[in-house]
Motif scaffolding. Sequence first.
Motif, PDB file in Angstrom:
ATOM      1  N   CYS A   1       5.302   2.597   2.814  1.00 15.46           N
ATOM      2  CA  CYS A   1       3.849   2.705   2.709  1.00 15.46           C
ATOM      3  C   CYS A   1       3.444   3.936   1.901  1.00 15.46           C
ATOM      4  CB  CYS A   1       3.213   2.732   4.101  1.00 15.46           C
ATOM      5  SG  CYS A   1       3.060   1.102   4.861  1.00 15.46           S
ATOM      6  N   PHE A   2       4.126   5.041   2.113  1.00 13.03           N
ATOM      7  CA  PHE A   2       3.797   6.226   1.323  1.00 13.03           C
ATOM      8  C   PHE A   2       4.185   6.040  -0.146  1.00 13.03           C
ATOM      9  CE2 PHE A   2       2.572   8.306   5.115  1.00 13.03           C
ATOM     10  CZ  PHE A   2       1.808   9.393   4.720  1.00 13.03           C
ATOM     11  N   PHE A   3       5.218   5.276  -0.401  1.00  9.20           N
ATOM     12  CA  PHE A   3       5.525   4.918  -1.790  1.00  9.20           C
ATOM     13  C   PHE A   3       4.392   4.097  -2.380  1.00  9.20           C
ATOM     14  CE2 PHE A   3       6.940   1.535  -4.622  1.00  9.20           C
ATOM     15  CZ  PHE A   3       7.359   2.294  -5.717  1.00  9.20           C
ATOM     16  N   SER A   4       3.851   3.139  -1.597  1.00  9.87           N
ATOM     17  CA  SER A   4       2.767   2.306  -2.115  1.00  9.87           C
ATOM     18  C   SER A   4       1.526   3.140  -2.409  1.00  9.87           C
ATOM     19  CB  SER A   4       2.430   1.182  -1.122  1.00  9.87           C
ATOM     20  OG  SER A   4       1.698   1.651  -0.005  1.00  9.87           O
TER      21      SER A   4
ATOM     22  N   PRO B   1       1.167  13.166  -7.636  1.00 11.45           N
ATOM     23  CA  PRO B   1       2.128  14.200  -7.216  1.00 11.45           C
ATOM     24  C   PRO B   1       1.909  14.666  -5.787  1.00 11.45           C
ATOM     25  CG  PRO B   1       0.536  15.119  -8.760  1.00 11.45           C
ATOM     26  CD  PRO B   1       0.348  13.638  -8.782  1.00 11.45           C
ATOM     27  N   VAL B   2       0.670  14.630  -5.311  1.00 13.34           N
ATOM     28  CA  VAL B   2       0.398  15.007  -3.922  1.00 13.34           C
ATOM     29  C   VAL B   2       1.131  14.065  -2.973  1.00 13.34           C
ATOM     30  CG1 VAL B   2      -1.405  15.033  -2.166  1.00 13.34           C
ATOM     31  CG2 VAL B   2      -1.790  16.170  -4.350  1.00 13.34           C
ATOM     32  N   PHE B   3       0.989  12.755  -3.196  1.00 10.05           N
ATOM     33  CA  PHE B   3       1.643  11.807  -2.306  1.00 10.05           C
ATOM     34  C   PHE B   3       3.141  11.722  -2.572  1.00 10.05           C
ATOM     35  CE2 PHE B   3      -2.584  10.235  -1.173  1.00 10.05           C
ATOM     36  CZ  PHE B   3      -2.408  10.080   0.194  1.00 10.05           C
ATOM     37  N   ALA B   4       3.565  12.051  -3.784  1.00  5.75           N
ATOM     38  CA  ALA B   4       5.007  12.114  -4.034  1.00  5.75           C
ATOM     39  C   ALA B   4       5.646  13.195  -3.172  1.00  5.75           C
ATOM     40  CB  ALA B   4       5.276  12.363  -5.512  1.00  5.75           C
ATOM     41  N   GLU B   5       4.965  14.332  -3.042  1.00  5.52           N
ATOM     42  CA  GLU B   5       5.459  15.390  -2.150  1.00  5.52           C
ATOM     43  C   GLU B   5       5.518  14.890  -0.706  1.00  5.52           C
ATOM     44  OE1 GLU B   5       6.194  18.772  -2.428  1.00  5.52           O
ATOM     45  OE2 GLU B   5       5.777  19.178  -4.533  1.00  5.52           O
ATOM     46  N   ALA B   6       4.471  14.154  -0.290  1.00  4.86           N
ATOM     47  CA  ALA B   6       4.445  13.620   1.068  1.00  4.86           C
ATOM     48  C   ALA B   6       5.533  12.570   1.271  1.00  4.86           C
ATOM     49  CB  ALA B   6       3.067  13.020   1.368  1.00  4.86           C
TER      50      ALA B   6
ATOM     51  N   ALA C   1       4.829  -1.908  13.724  1.00  6.32           N
ATOM     52  CA  ALA C   1       4.648  -3.186  13.024  1.00  6.32           C
ATOM     53  C   ALA C   1       3.492  -3.136  12.029  1.00  6.32           C
ATOM     54  CB  ALA C   1       4.421  -4.302  14.046  1.00  6.32           C
ATOM     55  N   LYS C   2       2.450  -2.371  12.349  1.00  4.08           N
ATOM     56  CA  LYS C   2       1.284  -2.291  11.468  1.00  4.08           C
ATOM     57  C   LYS C   2       1.676  -1.807  10.077  1.00  4.08           C
ATOM     58  CE  LYS C   2      -3.075  -2.218  10.310  1.00  4.08           C
ATOM     59  NZ  LYS C   2      -3.837  -3.469  10.104  1.00  4.08           N
ATOM     60  N   MET C   3       2.663  -0.920   9.997  1.00  6.79           N
ATOM     61  CA  MET C   3       3.067  -0.381   8.700  1.00  6.79           C
ATOM     62  C   MET C   3       3.671  -1.474   7.816  1.00  6.79           C
ATOM     63  SD  MET C   3       1.957   2.561   9.262  1.00  6.79           S
ATOM     64  CE  MET C   3       2.437   3.430   7.787  1.00  6.79           C
ATOM     65  N   GLU C   4       4.389  -2.394   8.417  1.00  5.47           N
ATOM     66  CA  GLU C   4       4.952  -3.506   7.643  1.00  5.47           C
ATOM     67  C   GLU C   4       3.826  -4.394   7.098  1.00  5.47           C
ATOM     68  OE1 GLU C   4       8.094  -4.742   5.767  1.00  5.47           O
ATOM     69  OE2 GLU C   4       8.519  -3.502   7.531  1.00  5.47           O
ATOM     70  N   GLU C   5       2.780  -4.597   7.899  1.00  4.97           N
ATOM     71  CA  GLU C   5       1.641  -5.392   7.452  1.00  4.97           C
ATOM     72  C   GLU C   5       0.932  -4.720   6.266  1.00  4.97           C
ATOM     73  OE1 GLU C   5      -0.986  -6.004  10.727  1.00  4.97           O
ATOM     74  OE2 GLU C   5       0.596  -6.759  12.061  1.00  4.97           O
ATOM     75  N   VAL C   6       0.786  -3.407   6.342  1.00  7.66           N
ATOM     76  CA  VAL C   6       0.125  -2.683   5.257  1.00  7.66           C
ATOM     77  C   VAL C   6       0.971  -2.752   3.984  1.00  7.66           C
ATOM     78  CG1 VAL C   6      -0.719  -0.446   4.483  1.00  7.66           C
ATOM     79  CG2 VAL C   6      -1.113  -1.167   6.845  1.00  7.66           C
ATOM     80  N   TRP C   7       2.276  -2.605   4.138  1.00  6.39           N
ATOM     81  CA  TRP C   7       3.171  -2.711   2.974  1.00  6.39           C
ATOM     82  C   TRP C   7       3.044  -4.078   2.324  1.00  6.39           C
ATOM     83  CZ3 TRP C   7       5.992  -0.577  -0.669  1.00  6.39           C
ATOM     84  CH2 TRP C   7       6.951  -1.334  -1.331  1.00  6.39           C
TER      85      TRP C   7
END
Length: 340
Positions: A105-108, A84-89, A31-37
């Motif tokens: 979240c990783f997209f954000s 690009p680093v996080f795009a790879e992730a 649920a925490k990930m939805e809050e961060v998003w």
Amino acid sequence: MNKEKIAHTMDLPPVTAQPNVFPLSWNAQTAKMEEVWDAAQRENWDPKQLAWDTFDVESYSWEERESIAYWWTLLSCFDASAPPVFAEALIKCYEDHEEDPVRRCFFSVTRDEQNHEQMCGLAITRLLEHPDPLTYTPKTELGKKLQRNAHWLYYNGARYWTGYKKAVPKYSLAVLFSSFLMGEIAAATIFKQMHDNTRELVFKEAFRNIGRDEGRHMAICMALMERDYPKLPDEDRAIVTKQIRAGYLFLSAVLFEPPMDFWDLPADFIDVQREAEEVARGAGFGVPTYEAKKENWKNAMLNLKGVLDRYDIPFPAIPEVGISGQEISDIEMDDIIPVF
């Protein structure tokens, strides 16, 4: 080349070989990930909309402009290389079929880091009246030395990127999260201090926004560690310990000073950088002093140690800032996966 069709031979297709982004699903357990998003959606910002109209670049001398631009160039090796680093992730999150809110979240984070990259570019371009620090014609003797430093920074950054691309497929997302967390803890340290000690309004605004972004990124890593680290395999625990030491060596270039036995730099690199930092501070740009950097970096490492101690993960020795722990040697650029 045409591949033989098989749909007419079976009711359902074969199971897709992994890793692959297909098949897609939208599972959500954390649920925490939805809050961060949701926070990321509310807090998104545009570097072009900052108070640039209040920035009188001609009120600074060329030596001051080149020194401040150098700091943004130094930052760009870390923060501006992060998209690009996080795009790879992000791709790895899809290939590993992570939860839907984790992927978002990783997209954000990728989007946030694009803002940070843009901020570096806007600052450098306005200060130098040129869009990049390597082909710019320096106006002062200090500027010439700083441009040489910039060439070597980007050379080392290129070595890191080559190693990162090789490393990401080898490591689990749980290992990557620990590396990312190190960068975020460190970032929260520097941007708070830069905001507090910088005079120019547009830079203060940028540091406040970037620091807020990094706080969200830290929350992502913490939530994922709480989810995954209680069941982390012993072999991954050893990798995390090594990554923390590697991350210290890498990120020290922006948060402290680059370890000369690890970074490939000219002998006068640090002296030139210190000279520029003194000029920038005199112009009201809040670069921390050597002692402040050392104290901040030590505190960031102790905060990270507190996180890893919860999961019985050995912390590496960081003798440069007086932290004892497990001795780690023979770190190479190919070993490094932390980001900023």
